[in-house]
Structures are given as structure tokens and as C-alpha cells.
Design a protein around this motif. Structure first.
Motif: not given
Length: 658
Positions: A330-336, A339-346, A389-395
Motif C-alpha cells: 500500500s502507499p503506507a508501505g504495509r503488505d496486503y 495481514g498488515q493493511t487496514n481499511l484505509e489501505d483496502w 489477508d485480514p491477518g490476526g494481529s490488527l487491533t
């Protein structure tokens, strides 16, 4: 160029699945384990698409002494697999000879009885009881019981000592039975529960127990197998040692009540058809964030990817019959995919892909233009789109329905709530895709499937549940689920069990660190699991002769293994390799594009010589397969041979009187 896929070993840090803490929670905090070079091992790093894989650390207690574990293993002799009278069962393999598909390493040879002599190796790599293997193809060991017998349980014991001695247990062990040693029926595939990682020496016994596992092959209801031959197959790590010492086959003579002949099935590739939505050749186009703009797909870049273009850039035939759009960063550097990306990235990815002048619209325009030139204006390109991937670490993923930000972390919200929230995120994504697709009303595209971006089944307890939930939601849209696991993916054999329709196994040979037999091994593994294979290359082959040779080896292997003729294929090309080959003025590169076209159409023949390093002209025209060579006049044949440093040309001309 920045490659989105780097080869290395996938190293799973050791964890017991029955630990008291959440694997998903620990996954986000433990750094990637990297094997460092030792006396016995090659250094490996990363994983095949540059995604670090982190798991909880192994508890320091190895569960008992070596003697305790050996005694526990010997107790198997006293156990029955599935019988009213357990005393009837014995180790049928004890004292039997057997056959290896490949001989063990000379440092720990096998006299043909080490696996069946009843001597259990200590947790010491120097114990001569261990049989040692390294690299190469998956190992097969076959036992002949002399006559058909009733079999209730099979076990194979392995050793792990990492990183001290670079020894890992197999990722997966499969067990089969046969009546004739040619046609085999599957009992079970078994994934490691110990997993991989640093820790004290440990052992793991892989077991098929008919009383609890049933019989996988043929979906028979039997609990006991009736057969003469037993085969154990264990996958090989690409660089680390694997040690095995005892195989036990618990059963009894003759055919007892409940023993069944296991239905056999020949290993085979996934055949293109309904499961693949009719796609035979699926081309991966990465459209995530890249600083150099290679994630933005213009019509001009797409045309040589969906159609075979001549040397003037004009389409003359269709090329890939399916396009997969997927993004990693994503533009923020998070990996899809991690499981790193959030709703903004999606949201960013969806808006980029479905913009009025975005990647999907450009694909539609390219298909429309090619269709017009080929007099097929109604042709529709089949499209598959990724699911992150909606990974299991995001809170704090984000709010998709007005009820608050979703939390995927089991340790915070509990197993069921975390699973529910991940399902909500997946459903939101699918709903958005459907709405945007319908609004765009693409004239020359057909959405046929969704691609599950994680490249293995998550090792957490809910890993299969997440994948199964995703598949159910995709199927509710009347779409197919596609998946491309890497070569060391956890539990890849269960892809059908979690509802995935089409899977292609990554060989990962192109990226180095392996011998060419990796391609045959990848084909064998794919056939064993009923998958297709991925063909892998990138722009490195434009300038690197070694990589070009690897590309050719993929094509050759596809012919030799039957993949080209019979199997579903996915194609990893980095960012821009197909386009660059198609528009290249270098005949040796253009030839690679021509060979790829032939491969896609099933007409490629094996080439065992390097790609030409000379431009060849006849009467001033570069030679090609469709030129007309006159037969009644003097021919002037010229070779323009490249110097060693790539600069300048030495010209050699021959006149032939017709």
C-alpha cells in the motif's frame, strides 16, 4: 528493478499448536527467523515473495529426555490402531527391508534395515540410527509386507535440531497403500505440528491412525486398510537436513472385519475447466504501490500481455486467457499479503483498481482494442481479483458497518469474535468489488473469481476456518476461489478441504538456491495434491543469461511433466517481463516471447541449447519462423555475433548459390 518476489526458504519459527498462548498474537511480535550458514548448511533468507513469516518461539522445555521420548515411541508396539482385540496388532514392518526413491546421504547411510530394526535414534545428530537426507526431491520409501494384510496405523519418526545442526522435520508426510506397487491409495497427508524454529533437539512422529483419521483416498468409510505395500513420502527442505530413523506399520495378518481396499488414484495436475472458470493460463499483473509507477497498468502495457503481438506491436492472436490483478504494498508501505493493511489501505486499492481511468478500465480498453483487430469484438477477458489477508494481529482495522473499528486479535477479543471480525472485513471487500464491478459495466471483461492472497494456511488454530469462511463467501457470489501457495506453504494439501477451487504450486526455482530437479519435485508435489504449477520469471532474464536459462528450464519441464499439455498454470512475471519481451528488438529476447506463446498454446518443444546470442539475417532480413526462404537464388546469410562484453558486433557473411 524492484522485484516483488525474492526466493529464499520459508522458515517457520517453532511453535507447538497446543501452547497456552495465541499463535496469532505472537506472530506480530517475534522477528523472522533466518538460518545462518553453518558447517552443514547453506544460508537462506526471507521467503519467496519477500514476506517475512513469524511465529511464536518454541518453549525451552523439549517435553522430556531423549530416553523418555524413545521409550514413548517404543510404546507404540503395544498399541493397536483399530481393533476390538488390540493384542492382535503388531509392527508388521519390524525387520523388513524397503526401497528408497533416492539413497540417503553417505554420511548417514542406510543398510536397508535402519528404519525397521527397532532401534530408536537418540536426539543426537551423530547417532548412527538416523538416516540422513538433504536437498533434492521428496523422498519415498516403500515397504513390501509379502502379502496383503490389515493395517491400522503407520508412523514415521523424525529429528529436529535447529539452528545448531540445521536439521528440520519435514513440512509434510504422506502415507499410501497399494496392492501392486504401481497404483496407490491415499491414507493421509500430515503436516508438522512441531513446526520449525530454534530450540533444543526434539523429535516428531508423523502418524496415520485409521481409528481416528479414517482413510482419505476415495472417501471410504473404512478404518483399516487392506494392502500389501506401504509407501511413506516426506517433502524435502531446499537446503536443510532431514533425519528419519523408524517407520512402524501396525496391523495383523489376513483381512479382518472392517479392513478395506483403498481406492487408488494416479497423481495428476489440476485440469483447466469448471474449477478454473475455464482459465488455462492465468497471468499475474501486480497493481499495488510502486515508486516507479510499475503498479499502474496502461492499455499499451496490457496489450502484449493479453495478446500475442508481432514485431510491429500488432496483435495477431490472444495470449493469456485470464488476468489476476493483485497488489502487495500500500502507499503506507504495509503488505496486503501479511495481514498488515487496514481499511484505509483496502479502500486505496479498490479506488485505484476501479477508477474511471484505472487498471481495470485499461484492461477493458485493451481487450476491446485487441478484439476489434482480431475481428472478435465480443471477446471477454476473464478476470480474477485479490482478497487481502485480514491477518490476526490488527487491533484497529477500521469501521466497515458503523459498529466500530474491527479487532482481529484473538488475545484481545477472543477466538470467535476475532474470526467474526475477519469475516466482516472479507465480506465488506467482496461487496465493494461487486458494487464497483456492476457500476462499471465493463463491456469486454468477465469477473470469474477471487484470489486468496495469503500464500499458506495460517498456522494458528483458526487458519483453516478463515480460509473456509472466505471460500464460502466467494462461492455465494457464484465465483471461483484461486490460490498460489509458495513451495514451503503450511498445509497446502488441504486446499480443497477449505473450499479453494483452483490452486497452482510455486516451484520458486527461478530465484536461485536450488538445483534444477526442484522443477520436477514441484510438479510431483503439485500432482500429489491435485494442483497446477506456477511458471516463474521476471525482468532479470532480460540481462542475465542464467535467469534466461531458468526460464527455458521451466518451459522444458512443463513439456516433460505434462503440465503444458494437461495442467492449469499461473505465471509470475515480476512487473513487466512479458511486455518487455514482446516489444524487444533483441531477437534472442523476442524469441523468449515467441516460446512463451507456443507454451501457452501447447505447441512448445523442448530446447536444450542456450538462447541464441547472435542475430541471423537472410538477404538482409532477420530470420524468423514464418519467413519465406527462396530456393532458386543466391542467399546471403549473415551472423552478427555479440562481443563478450556485449558491445559491438562481429559480422560473418556466407553466400550460398541456389
Amino acid at each position: 528493478m524492484n522485484s516483488n518476489k525474492k526466493w529464499g526458504s520459508i522458515l517457520i519459527a517453532a511453535v507447538l499448536l497446543l501452547t497456552s498462548f495465541s499463535a496469532v498474537q505472537a506472530k506480530s511480535t517475534v522477528p523472522t527467523v533466518t538460518i545462518t550458514e553453518t558447517e552443514d548448511a547453506i544460508q537462506t533468507e526471507g521467503n519467496d515473495r519477500g514476506k517475512p513469516l513469524t511465529l511464536p518461539e518454541q518453549p525451552t522445555d523439549d517435553g522430556g529426555t531423549a530416553m523418555d521420548q524413545a521409550n514413548q515411541t517404543q510404546d507404540v508396539h503395544q498399541q493397536a490402531a483399530s481393533s476390538e482385540d488390540q493384542t492382535k496388532f503388531r509392527n508388521l514392518a519390524l525387520g523388513l527391508p524397503y526401497e528408497w526413491s533416492e539413497q540417503p546421504d553417505a554420511s548417514h547411510p542406510d543398510d536397508g534395515y535402519k528404519l525397521t530394526d527397532g532401534i530408536y535414534g537418540k536426539l543426537d545428530r551423530n547417532d548412527p540410527a538416523w538416516v540422513r537426507h538433504v536437498r533434492g526431491k521428496a523422498r519415498e520409501v516403500v515397504f513390501d509386507l509379502g502379502e496383503a494384510k490389515s493395517i491400522g496405523k503407520i508412523s514415521a519418526r523424525f529429528f529436529q535440531d535447529f539452528p545448531t545442526n540445521s536439521i528440520l522435520v519435514p513440512l509434510e508426510v504422506s502415507m499410501y497403500v497399494s496392492d501392486d506397487k504401481e497404483n496407490w491409495g491415499l491414507l493421509s497427508h500430515n503436516a508438522t505440528q512441531l513446526l520449525w524454529g530454534s530450540g533444543p533437539p526434539r523429535q516428531e512422529t508423523f502418524t496415520w491412525d485409521g481409528s481416528t483419521d479414517g482413510i482419505n483416498g476415495g472417501k471410504t468409510e473404512g478404518k483399516l486398510a487392506y494392502a500389501r505395500y506401504v509407501k511413506v513420502i516426506f517433502t524435502m527442505h531446499h537446503s536443510q537436513w532431514e533425519y528419519i530413523d523408524e517407520v512402524e506399520i501396525m496391523g495383523t495378518d489376513g483381512k479382518v472385519d472392517g479392513a478395506v481396499t483403498v481406492p487408488t488414484e494416479q497423481p495428476h495436475f489440476l485440469v483447466p475447466g469448471e474449477a478454473t472458470a475455464g482459465i488455462r493460463n492465468l497471468n499475474l499483473l501486480y497493481n499495488g504501490q510502486y515508486a516507479n509507477g510499475l503498479g499502474d497498468w496502461s492499455k499499451e502495457r496490457i496489450i502484449p500481455n493479453i495478446s500475442y503481438v508481432n514485431k510491429d506491436g500488432e496483435p495477431t492472436d490472444w495470449l493469456f486467457d485470464g488476468i489476476l490483478y493483485l497488489g502487495l504494498a500500500s502507499p503506507a508501505g504495509r503488505d496486503y499479503g501479511l495481514g498488515q493493511t487496514n481499511l484505509e489501505d483496502w479502500k486505496w486499492y479498490l479506488e485505484k483498481t476501479f477508477a474511471a481511468t484505472g487498471d481495470m478500465q485499461n484492461l477493458n480498453e485493451a481487450t476491446k482494442e485487441v478484439g476489434a483487430k482480431l475481428n472478435q469484438p465480443d471477446h471477454k477477458e476473464k478476470v480474477v481479483l485479490m482478497i487481502p489477508d485480514p491477518g490476526g494481529s490488527l487491533t484497529d482495522f477500521g469501521d466497515v458497518d458503523g459498529t466500530g473499528s474491527l479487532n482481529f486479535n484473538e488475545s484481545v477479543v477472543g477466538r470467535d469474535k476475532a474470526l467474526e471480525n475477519r469475516g466482516k472485513a472479507i465480506q465488506w471487500w467482496l461487496d465493494q468489488v461487486q458494487l464497483r464491478w456492476q457500476a462499471a459495466n465493463y463491456s469486454n471483461l468477465e469477473l470469474v473469481g477471487m484470489y486468496w492472497l495469503p500464500e499458506q494456511i495460517d498456522i494458528g488454530e483458526t487458519g483453516p476456518d478463515v480460509a473456509r469462511m472466505m471460500s464460502e463467501k466467494v462461492h455465494a457470489m457464484n465465483l471461483k476461489v484461486f490460490w498460489i501457495p509458495h513451495s514451503l506453504a503450511y498445509k497446502m494439501y488441504m486446499w480443497k478441504d477449505v473450499g479453494i477451487d483452483a490452486a497452482a504450486y510455486q516451484p520458486n526455482y527461478f530465484f536461485g538456491g536450488m538445483d534444477v530437479d526442484r522443477l520436477e519435485d514441484a510438479a510431483n508435489n503439485a500432482k500429489r495434491y491435485g494442483m497446477g504449477n506456477e511458471v516463474e520469471f521476471d525482468d532479470g532474464m532480460l540481462t542475465d543469461a542464467v535467469l534466461r536459462e531458468r526460464f527455458i528450464e521451466y518451459l522444458n519441464s512443463g513439456v516433460e511433466t505434462g503440465l503444458m499439455q494437461n495442467g492449469f498454470r499461473a505465471y509470475y512475471q515480476g512487473n513487466n517481463a512479458v511486455y518487455n519481451l514482446g516489444v524487444s528488438k533483441d531477437p534472442s529476447l523476442r524469441l523468449m516471447y515467441d516460446w512463451l506463446y507456443q507454451y501457452l498454446n501447447g505447441t512448445y518443444v523442448v530446447h536444450n541449447i542456450p538462447a541464441p546470442e547472435a542475430d541471423i539475417f537472410i538477404n538482409g532480413q532477420i530470420i524468423n519462423a514464418d519467413m519465406n526462404i527462396p530456393d532458386s537464388e543466391t542467399l546471403q546469410i549473415t551472423w552478427k555475433i555479440k562481443d563478450d562484453d556485449g558491445s559491438g558486433l562481429a559480422k560473418v557473411t556466407v553466400l550460398i548459390d541456389g
